[in-house]
Write a protein that holds these residues in place. Sequence first.
Motif, PDB file in Angstrom:
ATOM      1  N   THR A  59      -1.710  13.652   0.133  1.00  0.00           N
ATOM      2  CA  THR A  59      -3.244  13.963   0.537  1.00  0.00           C
ATOM      3  C   THR A  59      -3.908  14.865  -0.570  1.00  0.00           C
ATOM      4  O   THR A  59      -4.971  14.724  -0.832  1.00  0.00           O
ATOM      5  N   ALA A  60      -3.056  16.002  -0.964  1.00  0.00           N
ATOM      6  CA  ALA A  60      -3.563  16.712  -2.047  1.00  0.00           C
ATOM      7  C   ALA A  60      -4.026  16.004  -3.238  1.00  0.00           C
ATOM      8  O   ALA A  60      -5.112  16.151  -3.877  1.00  0.00           O
ATOM      9  N   ILE A  61      -3.206  14.830  -3.547  1.00  0.00           N
ATOM     10  CA  ILE A  61      -3.391  14.021  -4.776  1.00  0.00           C
ATOM     11  C   ILE A  61      -4.679  13.283  -4.631  1.00  0.00           C
ATOM     12  O   ILE A  61      -5.878  13.387  -5.590  1.00  0.00           O
ATOM     13  N   ALA A  62      -4.871  12.869  -3.515  1.00  0.00           N
ATOM     14  CA  ALA A  62      -6.094  12.161  -3.033  1.00  0.00           C
ATOM     15  C   ALA A  62      -7.329  12.991  -3.059  1.00  0.00           C
ATOM     16  O   ALA A  62      -8.479  12.564  -3.538  1.00  0.00           O
ATOM     17  N   MET A  63      -7.229  14.087  -2.561  1.00  0.00           N
ATOM     18  CA  MET A  63      -8.264  15.194  -2.566  1.00  0.00           C
ATOM     19  C   MET A  63      -8.543  15.470  -3.997  1.00  0.00           C
ATOM     20  O   MET A  63      -9.835  15.660  -4.351  1.00  0.00           O
ATOM     21  N   ALA A  64      -7.771  15.716  -4.761  1.00  0.00           N
ATOM     22  CA  ALA A  64      -8.199  16.211  -6.168  1.00  0.00           C
ATOM     23  C   ALA A  64      -8.810  14.942  -6.839  1.00  0.00           C
ATOM     24  O   ALA A  64      -9.748  15.178  -7.691  1.00  0.00           O
ATOM     25  N   GLY A  65      -8.549  13.713  -6.436  1.00  0.00           N
ATOM     26  CA  GLY A  65      -9.082  12.596  -7.128  1.00  0.00           C
ATOM     27  C   GLY A  65     -10.381  12.659  -6.597  1.00  0.00           C
ATOM     28  O   GLY A  65     -11.567  12.400  -7.445  1.00  0.00           O
ATOM     29  N   VAL A  66     -10.719  13.035  -5.333  1.00  0.00           N
ATOM     30  CA  VAL A  66     -12.047  12.975  -4.986  1.00  0.00           C
ATOM     31  C   VAL A  66     -12.833  13.783  -5.752  1.00  0.00           C
ATOM     32  O   VAL A  66     -14.167  13.720  -6.119  1.00  0.00           O
ATOM     33  N   LEU A  67     -12.234  15.158  -5.840  1.00  0.00           N
ATOM     34  CA  LEU A  67     -13.066  16.211  -6.189  1.00  0.00           C
ATOM     35  C   LEU A  67     -13.175  15.912  -7.752  1.00  0.00           C
ATOM     36  O   LEU A  67     -14.129  16.217  -8.294  1.00  0.00           O
ATOM     37  N   ALA A  68     -12.346  15.173  -8.546  1.00  0.00           N
ATOM     38  CA  ALA A  68     -12.654  15.052  -9.842  1.00  0.00           C
ATOM     39  C   ALA A  68     -13.717  13.929  -9.950  1.00  0.00           C
ATOM     40  O   ALA A  68     -14.710  13.888 -10.961  1.00  0.00           O
ATOM     41  N   ARG A  69     -13.847  12.875  -8.948  1.00  0.00           N
ATOM     42  CA  ARG A  69     -14.901  11.888  -9.020  1.00  0.00           C
ATOM     43  C   ARG A  69     -16.151  12.578  -8.959  1.00  0.00           C
ATOM     44  O   ARG A  69     -17.207  12.337  -9.642  1.00  0.00           O
ATOM     45  N   LYS A  70     -16.215  13.479  -7.887  1.00  0.00           N
ATOM     46  CA  LYS A  70     -17.557  14.180  -7.590  1.00  0.00           C
ATOM     47  C   LYS A  70     -18.113  15.100  -8.767  1.00  0.00           C
ATOM     48  O   LYS A  70     -19.238  15.118  -9.063  1.00  0.00           O
ATOM     49  N   ALA A  71     -16.977  15.668  -9.408  1.00  0.00           N
ATOM     50  CA  ALA A  71     -17.453  16.494 -10.577  1.00  0.00           C
ATOM     51  C   ALA A  71     -17.846  15.690 -11.820  1.00  0.00           C
ATOM     52  O   ALA A  71     -18.775  15.938 -12.357  1.00  0.00           O
ATOM     53  N   LEU A  72     -17.397  14.681 -11.987  1.00  0.00           N
ATOM     54  CA  LEU A  72     -17.827  13.580 -12.985  1.00  0.00           C
ATOM     55  C   LEU A  72     -19.303  13.063 -12.665  1.00  0.00           C
ATOM     56  O   LEU A  72     -20.052  12.824 -13.733  1.00  0.00           O
ATOM     57  N   ASP A  73     -19.398  12.717 -11.505  1.00  0.00           N
ATOM     58  CA  ASP A  73     -20.657  12.166 -11.045  1.00  0.00           C
ATOM     59  C   ASP A  73     -21.708  13.522 -11.115  1.00  0.00           C
ATOM     60  O   ASP A  73     -22.867  13.166 -11.638  1.00  0.00           O
ATOM     61  N   TYR A  74     -21.255  14.579 -10.961  1.00  0.00           N
ATOM     62  CA  TYR A  74     -22.277  15.784 -11.141  1.00  0.00           C
ATOM     63  C   TYR A  74     -22.682  15.985 -12.676  1.00  0.00           C
ATOM     64  O   TYR A  74     -23.770  16.238 -12.945  1.00  0.00           O
TER      65      TYR A  74
END
Length: 176
Positions: A59-74
């Motif tokens: 779950t933590a890895i999945a959340m980190a992936g989501v955060l990284a994706r959001k940061a890249l989109d920003y």
Amino acid sequence: APARARTRTRTQGRARLSSSLSRPCSTLTADWSTRRRRRSSSKTLQRSFGCRLLTVTATAIAMAGVLARKALDYVKSKDFRDYLMSTHFWGPVANWGLPIAAFSDMRKTPEIISGRMTFALCCYSLLFMRFAYKVQPRNWLLFACHFTNESTQIAQGCRLIHYNLQKKKLSESSHK
């Protein structure tokens, strides 16, 4: 015959284990606890904890992936480009020279520290920390810059006070 039976049950157990890995953790733990009654309860708890730890890690890895994706989109967005071209970004970047200079002065002798300038920079940083917090939208980069500068100027002021006290003690001891 008993050796063959033992071998057969071990391989069947491995097959059951590999097929149960795709099931949820609670099912897997229940299977282990019902199948292996001979083993102590602590091993069952270890398996249960290990399975939960695996789930939390995934779950933590999945959340980190989501955060990284959001940061890249920003970073790719127009909002971020507008932020890079604003005074909310370049003002604090230019201000970082003050705490960097204070950090570099920490290695030098306290003789060069000006008490008046240190006091002025402390007041300046306090005022602009308040400004950075009150302005809308809040400028956290400016706040961090002035917080760092305030901390380094206080440290410089402490060095100056300590130096002056030692100098005063040395001059008093030499006059006696």
